[in-house]
Design a protein around this motif. Sequence first.
Motif, PDB file in Angstrom:
ATOM      1  N   SER A   1      60.482  -7.838  30.802  1.00 53.35           N
ATOM      2  CA  SER A   1      60.089  -7.340  31.998  1.00 53.35           C
ATOM      3  C   SER A   1      60.566  -5.692  32.490  1.00 53.35           C
ATOM      4  CB  SER A   1      59.887  -8.272  33.054  1.00 53.35           C
ATOM      5  OG  SER A   1      59.510  -7.055  34.626  1.00 53.35           O
ATOM      6  N   ARG A   2      61.441  -6.026  32.138  1.00 51.17           N
ATOM      7  CA  ARG A   2      62.637  -5.132  32.557  1.00 51.17           C
ATOM      8  C   ARG A   2      62.314  -4.175  31.502  1.00 51.17           C
ATOM      9  NH1 ARG A   2      68.883  -7.079  33.712  1.00 51.17           N
ATOM     10  NH2 ARG A   2      67.962  -8.440  35.668  1.00 51.17           N
ATOM     11  N   LEU A   3      61.712  -4.102  30.178  1.00 51.84           N
ATOM     12  CA  LEU A   3      61.182  -3.258  29.306  1.00 51.84           C
ATOM     13  C   LEU A   3      60.402  -2.046  29.915  1.00 51.84           C
ATOM     14  CD1 LEU A   3      62.589  -4.853  26.030  1.00 51.84           C
ATOM     15  CD2 LEU A   3      62.920  -3.160  26.943  1.00 51.84           C
ATOM     16  N   ARG A   4      59.033  -3.546  30.453  1.00 51.40           N
ATOM     17  CA  ARG A   4      57.981  -2.806  31.118  1.00 51.40           C
ATOM     18  C   ARG A   4      58.411  -1.758  31.663  1.00 51.40           C
ATOM     19  NH1 ARG A   4      56.149  -8.105  30.078  1.00 51.40           N
ATOM     20  NH2 ARG A   4      54.777  -7.977  27.862  1.00 51.40           N
ATOM     21  N   ALA A   5      59.318  -2.032  32.964  1.00 52.75           N
ATOM     22  CA  ALA A   5      59.207  -1.257  33.773  1.00 52.75           C
ATOM     23  C   ALA A   5      60.215  -0.016  33.518  1.00 52.75           C
ATOM     24  CB  ALA A   5      60.405  -2.111  34.858  1.00 52.75           C
ATOM     25  N   GLU A   6      60.933   0.193  32.362  1.00 57.27           N
ATOM     26  CA  GLU A   6      61.909   1.189  32.132  1.00 57.27           C
ATOM     27  C   GLU A   6      60.746   2.012  31.010  1.00 57.27           C
ATOM     28  OE1 GLU A   6      64.934   2.393  31.803  1.00 57.27           O
ATOM     29  OE2 GLU A   6      65.894   0.923  33.742  1.00 57.27           O
ATOM     30  N   HIS A   7      59.511   1.319  30.466  1.00 59.21           N
ATOM     31  CA  HIS A   7      58.532   2.554  29.967  1.00 59.21           C
ATOM     32  C   HIS A   7      58.251   2.565  30.488  1.00 59.21           C
ATOM     33  CE1 HIS A   7      56.245   3.764  26.936  1.00 59.21           C
ATOM     34  NE2 HIS A   7      55.642   2.985  27.510  1.00 59.21           N
ATOM     35  N   THR A   8      57.481   2.486  31.846  1.00 61.13           N
ATOM     36  CA  THR A   8      56.538   2.368  33.444  1.00 61.13           C
ATOM     37  C   THR A   8      57.606   3.808  33.242  1.00 61.13           C
ATOM     38  OG1 THR A   8      55.702   0.752  33.516  1.00 61.13           O
ATOM     39  CG2 THR A   8      55.563   2.347  35.364  1.00 61.13           C
ATOM     40  N   VAL A   9      58.725   3.726  33.897  1.00 58.22           N
ATOM     41  CA  VAL A   9      59.320   5.211  34.600  1.00 58.22           C
ATOM     42  C   VAL A   9      59.682   5.979  33.776  1.00 58.22           C
ATOM     43  CG1 VAL A   9      61.488   5.289  35.266  1.00 58.22           C
ATOM     44  CG2 VAL A   9      60.847   3.133  36.289  1.00 58.22           C
ATOM     45  N   ALA A  10      59.955   5.575  32.641  1.00 57.13           N
ATOM     46  CA  ALA A  10      60.268   7.201  31.429  1.00 57.13           C
ATOM     47  C   ALA A  10      58.944   7.569  30.881  1.00 57.13           C
ATOM     48  CB  ALA A  10      60.458   6.411  30.053  1.00 57.13           C
ATOM     49  N   GLY A  11      57.869   6.910  31.019  1.00 59.56           N
ATOM     50  CA  GLY A  11      56.730   7.770  30.461  1.00 59.56           C
ATOM     51  C   GLY A  11      55.621   8.155  31.337  1.00 59.56           C
TER      52      GLY A  11
END
Length: 81
Positions: free
Chosen positions: A71-81
């Motif tokens: 979940s945290r990886l997906r959130a970081e990916h959304t913010v960064a991408g």
Amino acid sequence: MTDCGCEKARKDLEEYLRNEVCKTEAADIREHLESCPGCRDEALVSRTLTEVLARSCREAAPEELRDMVLSRLRAEHTVAG
């Protein structure tokens, strides 16, 4: 066979413990470990660490932890991408 000495035994210790040295070198290192308490202790520590790490790699993380990390990886990916 001849005792290879501390320097050689310690330099090749990891390969020796993984059976990645030739038979002659293995015999020389084994002979040295039998007669040198310091190197024998170092070999015991290395062997123990390897066994503990291997055991821990077979253990699975709890499902809850896995879900949280994903979940945290997906959130970081959304913010960064």
